[in-house]
Design a protein around this motif. Structure first.
Motif, PDB file in Angstrom:
ATOM      1  N   ARG A 207      51.162  36.817  39.985  1.00 51.50           N
ATOM      2  CA  ARG A 207      51.805  36.230  38.798  1.00 51.50           C
ATOM      3  C   ARG A 207      50.872  35.247  38.110  1.00 51.50           C
ATOM      4  NH1 ARG A 207      56.276  36.127  42.292  1.00 51.50           N
ATOM      5  NH2 ARG A 207      56.005  33.897  42.654  1.00 51.50           N
ATOM      6  N   GLU A 208      50.160  34.422  38.888  1.00 53.43           N
ATOM      7  CA  GLU A 208      49.221  33.464  38.307  1.00 53.43           C
ATOM      8  C   GLU A 208      48.108  34.188  37.549  1.00 53.43           C
ATOM      9  OE1 GLU A 208      49.166  30.136  38.212  1.00 53.43           O
ATOM     10  OE2 GLU A 208      51.153  30.048  39.138  1.00 53.43           O
ATOM     11  N   LEU A 209      47.553  35.227  38.156  1.00 57.17           N
ATOM     12  CA  LEU A 209      46.484  35.974  37.501  1.00 57.17           C
ATOM     13  C   LEU A 209      46.970  36.645  36.226  1.00 57.17           C
ATOM     14  CD1 LEU A 209      44.822  37.671  40.613  1.00 57.17           C
ATOM     15  CD2 LEU A 209      43.820  35.865  39.205  1.00 57.17           C
ATOM     16  N   ALA A 210      48.135  37.277  36.292  1.00 61.61           N
ATOM     17  CA  ALA A 210      48.658  38.001  35.132  1.00 61.61           C
ATOM     18  C   ALA A 210      48.991  37.069  33.975  1.00 61.61           C
ATOM     19  CB  ALA A 210      49.884  38.817  35.529  1.00 61.61           C
ATOM     20  N   LEU A 211      49.397  35.849  34.275  1.00 59.51           N
ATOM     21  CA  LEU A 211      49.703  34.869  33.235  1.00 59.51           C
ATOM     22  C   LEU A 211      48.442  34.271  32.625  1.00 59.51           C
ATOM     23  CD1 LEU A 211      52.763  32.966  34.776  1.00 59.51           C
ATOM     24  CD2 LEU A 211      52.747  34.240  32.625  1.00 59.51           C
ATOM     25  N   ARG A 212      47.462  33.953  33.461  1.00 61.96           N
ATOM     26  CA  ARG A 212      46.248  33.286  32.977  1.00 61.96           C
ATOM     27  C   ARG A 212      45.275  34.255  32.322  1.00 61.96           C
ATOM     28  NH1 ARG A 212      44.686  29.185  37.987  1.00 61.96           N
ATOM     29  NH2 ARG A 212      46.704  28.158  38.163  1.00 61.96           N
ATOM     30  N   TYR A 213      45.266  35.496  32.789  1.00 60.39           N
ATOM     31  CA  TYR A 213      44.295  36.480  32.313  1.00 60.39           C
ATOM     32  C   TYR A 213      45.019  37.667  31.689  1.00 60.39           C
ATOM     33  CZ  TYR A 213      40.965  33.632  34.824  1.00 60.39           C
ATOM     34  OH  TYR A 213      40.199  32.572  35.240  1.00 60.39           O
ATOM     35  N   SER A 215      44.600  39.285  28.962  1.00 55.26           N
ATOM     36  CA  SER A 215      43.796  40.344  28.358  1.00 55.26           C
ATOM     37  C   SER A 215      43.059  41.179  29.396  1.00 55.26           C
ATOM     38  CB  SER A 215      42.785  39.745  27.372  1.00 55.26           C
ATOM     39  OG  SER A 215      41.852  38.922  28.044  1.00 55.26           O
ATOM     40  N   CYS A 216      43.139  40.769  30.672  1.00 58.12           N
ATOM     41  CA  CYS A 216      42.547  41.544  31.758  1.00 58.12           C
ATOM     42  C   CYS A 216      43.612  42.437  32.384  1.00 58.12           C
ATOM     43  CB  CYS A 216      41.965  40.601  32.816  1.00 58.12           C
ATOM     44  SG  CYS A 216      40.587  39.584  32.221  1.00 58.12           S
ATOM     45  N   TRP A 217      43.186  43.283  33.315  1.00 58.97           N
ATOM     46  CA  TRP A 217      44.094  44.183  34.011  1.00 58.97           C
ATOM     47  C   TRP A 217      44.315  43.650  35.425  1.00 58.97           C
ATOM     48  CZ3 TRP A 217      40.285  45.704  30.643  1.00 58.97           C
ATOM     49  CH2 TRP A 217      40.684  46.467  29.543  1.00 58.97           C
ATOM     50  N   THR A 218      45.515  43.126  35.678  1.00 62.34           N
ATOM     51  CA  THR A 218      45.836  42.580  36.992  1.00 62.34           C
ATOM     52  C   THR A 218      46.289  43.718  37.894  1.00 62.34           C
ATOM     53  OG1 THR A 218      46.409  40.409  36.098  1.00 62.34           O
ATOM     54  CG2 THR A 218      47.337  40.980  38.253  1.00 62.34           C
ATOM     55  N   TYR A 219      45.676  43.807  39.069  1.00 63.36           N
ATOM     56  CA  TYR A 219      45.892  44.962  39.946  1.00 63.36           C
ATOM     57  C   TYR A 219      46.248  44.527  41.358  1.00 63.36           C
ATOM     58  CZ  TYR A 219      41.077  43.825  41.309  1.00 63.36           C
ATOM     59  OH  TYR A 219      39.946  43.170  41.739  1.00 63.36           O
ATOM     60  N   SER A 220      46.957  45.424  42.054  1.00 64.27           N
ATOM     61  CA  SER A 220      47.285  45.208  43.459  1.00 64.27           C
ATOM     62  C   SER A 220      47.518  46.561  44.115  1.00 64.27           C
ATOM     63  CB  SER A 220      48.541  44.337  43.596  1.00 64.27           C
ATOM     64  OG  SER A 220      48.930  44.223  44.956  1.00 64.27           O
ATOM     65  N   VAL A 221      46.686  46.871  45.105  1.00 67.22           N
ATOM     66  CA  VAL A 221      46.817  48.126  45.864  1.00 67.22           C
ATOM     67  C   VAL A 221      46.448  47.850  47.311  1.00 67.22           C
ATOM     68  CG1 VAL A 221      46.059  50.519  46.127  1.00 67.22           C
ATOM     69  CG2 VAL A 221      46.230  49.529  43.836  1.00 67.22           C
ATOM     70  N   ASP A 222      47.422  47.854  48.186  1.00 71.18           N
ATOM     71  CA  ASP A 222      47.165  47.757  49.627  1.00 71.18           C
ATOM     72  C   ASP A 222      46.324  46.539  50.016  1.00 71.18           C
ATOM     73  OD1 ASP A 222      48.659  49.813  50.612  1.00 71.18           O
ATOM     74  OD2 ASP A 222      46.985  50.915  51.471  1.00 71.18           O
ATOM     75  N   GLY A 223      46.653  45.378  49.506  1.00 71.39           N
ATOM     76  CA  GLY A 223      45.938  44.163  49.875  1.00 71.39           C
ATOM     77  C   GLY A 223      44.735  43.853  49.025  1.00 71.39           C
ATOM     78  N   LEU A 224      44.339  44.765  48.141  1.00 69.18           N
ATOM     79  CA  LEU A 224      43.283  44.499  47.162  1.00 69.18           C
ATOM     80  C   LEU A 224      43.949  43.949  45.914  1.00 69.18           C
ATOM     81  CD1 LEU A 224      40.345  44.807  46.057  1.00 69.18           C
ATOM     82  CD2 LEU A 224      41.034  47.100  45.299  1.00 69.18           C
ATOM     83  N   ILE A 225      43.629  42.715  45.558  1.00 67.69           N
ATOM     84  CA  ILE A 225      44.280  42.072  44.411  1.00 67.69           C
ATOM     85  C   ILE A 225      43.228  41.436  43.516  1.00 67.69           C
ATOM     86  CG2 ILE A 225      46.448  41.629  45.640  1.00 67.69           C
ATOM     87  CD1 ILE A 225      45.540  38.742  46.039  1.00 67.69           C
ATOM     88  N   GLY A 226      43.552  41.320  42.238  1.00 71.37           N
ATOM     89  CA  GLY A 226      42.622  40.680  41.315  1.00 71.37           C
ATOM     90  C   GLY A 226      43.021  40.919  39.883  1.00 71.37           C
ATOM     91  N   SER A 227      42.133  40.522  38.978  1.00 70.09           N
ATOM     92  CA  SER A 227      42.385  40.681  37.547  1.00 70.09           C
ATOM     93  C   SER A 227      41.053  41.008  36.881  1.00 70.09           C
ATOM     94  CB  SER A 227      42.992  39.394  36.976  1.00 70.09           C
ATOM     95  OG  SER A 227      43.606  39.625  35.745  1.00 70.09           O
ATOM     96  N   THR A 228      40.827  42.290  36.622  1.00 69.69           N
ATOM     97  CA  THR A 228      39.520  42.726  36.142  1.00 69.69           C
ATOM     98  C   THR A 228      39.439  42.747  34.617  1.00 69.69           C
ATOM     99  OG1 THR A 228      37.858  44.489  36.235  1.00 69.69           O
ATOM    100  CG2 THR A 228      40.175  45.186  36.248  1.00 69.69           C
ATOM    101  N   PRO A 229      38.311  42.334  34.062  1.00 62.66           N
ATOM    102  CA  PRO A 229      38.113  42.440  32.615  1.00 62.66           C
ATOM    103  C   PRO A 229      37.449  43.752  32.211  1.00 62.66           C
ATOM    104  CG  PRO A 229      36.349  41.146  33.563  1.00 62.66           C
ATOM    105  CD  PRO A 229      37.236  41.550  34.708  1.00 62.66           C
ATOM    106  N   GLU A 230      37.125  44.605  33.193  1.00 62.48           N
ATOM    107  CA  GLU A 230      36.302  45.779  32.897  1.00 62.48           C
ATOM    108  C   GLU A 230      37.053  47.078  33.171  1.00 62.48           C
ATOM    109  OE1 GLU A 230      31.669  47.159  33.297  1.00 62.48           O
ATOM    110  OE2 GLU A 230      32.360  45.272  34.155  1.00 62.48           O
ATOM    111  N   MET A 231      37.212  47.896  32.128  1.00 59.66           N
ATOM    112  CA  MET A 231      37.857  49.193  32.233  1.00 59.66           C
ATOM    113  C   MET A 231      36.788  50.264  32.446  1.00 59.66           C
ATOM    114  SD  MET A 231      40.505  51.182  32.192  1.00 59.66           S
ATOM    115  CE  MET A 231      41.826  50.123  31.591  1.00 59.66           C
TER     116      MET A 231
END
Length: 442
Positions: A207-213, A215-231
């Motif tokens: 939630r913090e990542l999705a709110l702050r970033y 314009s990025c893509w916030t992702y979560s798959v099996d313990g891998l989490i983050g907010s990437t700016p690169e498509m």
């Protein structure tokens, strides 16, 4: 024997205009792909595929095509992401033992252009599929109230595989290889470990990542989490799009009264533009055989994020039919494009070998493709950057990397990794000052 799936998609009411899909981020094992409050959120698991090695993409593609072809899909929307869909995460290296995966959730809540839907997927041939059954299944997951985590006195930031001094030495060695003509660019990554005094709340971090970033893509798959700016690649109704980033400037050290600073320092830097051009040329060269036409920016633009500025270029391409008359799927393009020069270097074969020698770590899913695909061949696959892997209830491993070219300075590159760690550190509510950066390794 492969499972036969049944899937039903039903439109539902509008989401909150302020937080959108974020209201559904409640689980620590959440599946998510969110940008500006829209995207896909998944719950549970109806099917799963894992593979590793050089054939991981081809194996996953074969499994998915067969699964989708056999499935009974009722989808009145025909919107990308609706109907049968899977979330995925793939290892960066073909030599990694990391198990790349595709996961078909039991429930997906999707949102796009103001429209919202729910998809229920089951392998049970006798299970009811209806709006009522989908909402009932979703309610079970939403009953889990996320536990907020407060900063703990025992929270620590520990060194990863390499100390800061060892990593700077790796940068120096990389520049020597570049000056010797072995390659023109290498992307070196390093890790740090968040050792927490209380269990991590992945839902809170997302939630913090999705709110702050946003314009990025916030992702979560099996313990891998983050907010990437690169498509890496997005495929939608026969059109492929990508966003390439290379060239970084930390906002924390920027002068407050100089609005032209990022344009002058990034776009005006021969080093930064050279690094960016290598990345954009790498992607367009690999994408070209799949297209009938392609366009990209003649000049990179400066992308502003809360922590850094990047030089960025967007690419769009009309996909050409392949030998059997069909349009290449998003996963087929992922296989062709990964790894790009933006996360590996150039030439990629030389850079990839050197990365394994200098980093002394297995990247696992870091800098690998992460995203989703649907039964129609649409999908969005980002590069797993600005993220971390949750290794245990109190252990989170963070990754960050930098593009090294001729003229790269080890101290400056080390500082850049800290700017890229910042989104995850802030979301975990960790202060770098707590870091035992020269202490025992985790």
């Amino acid at each position: 024997m492969m499972t036969t799936l049944r899937s039903l998609t039903v439109p539902i009411g509008e989401l909150s205009a302020t937080i959108g899909l974020l209201e559904y981020l409640v689980l620590n094992d959440q599946l998510a792909w969110i940008r500006s409050g829209e995207g896909l959120v998944g719950f549970g698991q109806s099917a799963r595929f894992t593979s590793s090695g050089p054939e991981r993409f081809a194996d996953a593609q074969q499994w998915w095509l067969k699964l989708a072809d056999d499935a009974e899909i009722e989808n009145p929307l025909s919107v990308p992401g609706s109907g049968l869909a899977a979330f995925g995460s793939f290892g960066f290296s073909k030599r990694s033992p990391f198990e790349s995966r595709l996961i078909v959730p039991e429930i997906v809540v999707g949102s796009r252009d103001g429209g919202t839907w729910i998809t229920q997927t089951t392998a049970d041939p006798d299970a009811e599929l209806s709006l009522a059954s989908a909402q009932a299944a979703l309610a079970v997951y939403l009953d889990e109230v996320p536990v907020a985590r407060e900063p703990d006195p025992e929270d620590r930031i520990l060194p990863g595989v390499l100390s800061e001094a060892e990593w700077k030495n790796a940068v120096t060695r990389s520049v020597a290889h570049i000056n010797a003509g072995d390659l023109s660019k290498i992307v070196l990554a390093r890790d740090i470990v968040a050792s927490l005094g209380s269990p991590v709340s992945a839902a809170q971090v997302l939630r913090e990542l999705a709110l702050r970033y946003r314009s990025c893509w916030t992702y979560s798959v099996d313990g891998l989490i983050g907010s990437t700016p690169e498509m890496l690649i997005k495929v939608e109704n026969g059109v492929a799009r990508a966003r390439v980033l290379a060239g970084t400037l930390d906002r924390a050290t920027a002068p407050a009264d100089d609005p032209d600073y990022p344009q002058r320092v990034l776009a005006g830097s021969d080093k930064q533009r050279h690094e960016h051009q290598i990345a954009i040329d790498s992607l367009t060269r690999q994408l070209q055989p799949f297209t009938s036409s392609m366009t990209s920016h003649s000049e990179p633009f400066v992308l502003e994020l809360p922590n850094v500025w990047h030089l960025a270029s967007d690419v769009a391409a009309e996909l050409a039919p392949n030998a059997d008359g069909g349009i290449p799927t998003s996963l087929a393009l992922v296989e062709a494009l990964h790894p790009t020069a933006a996360v590996c270097g150039f030439p990629t074969s030389v850079a990839g070998q050197l990365i394994s020698e200098l980093e002394h770590m297995d990247r696992g899913p870091y800098a690998g493709p992460v995203g989703w695909m649907d039964a129609a061949g649409n999908g969005e696959w980002g590069i797993a950057l600005r993220g971390a892997v949750i290794e245990g209830p109190r252990t989170v491993r963070l990754y960050a990397g930098c593009g090294i070219v001729a003229g790269s300075n080890p101290a400056a590159e080390l500082a850049e990794t800290w700017s890229k760690f910042r989104p995850m550190l802030e979301a975990l509510e960790l202060d770098r000052a707590r870091g035992a950066v020269a202490g025992p390794r985790a």
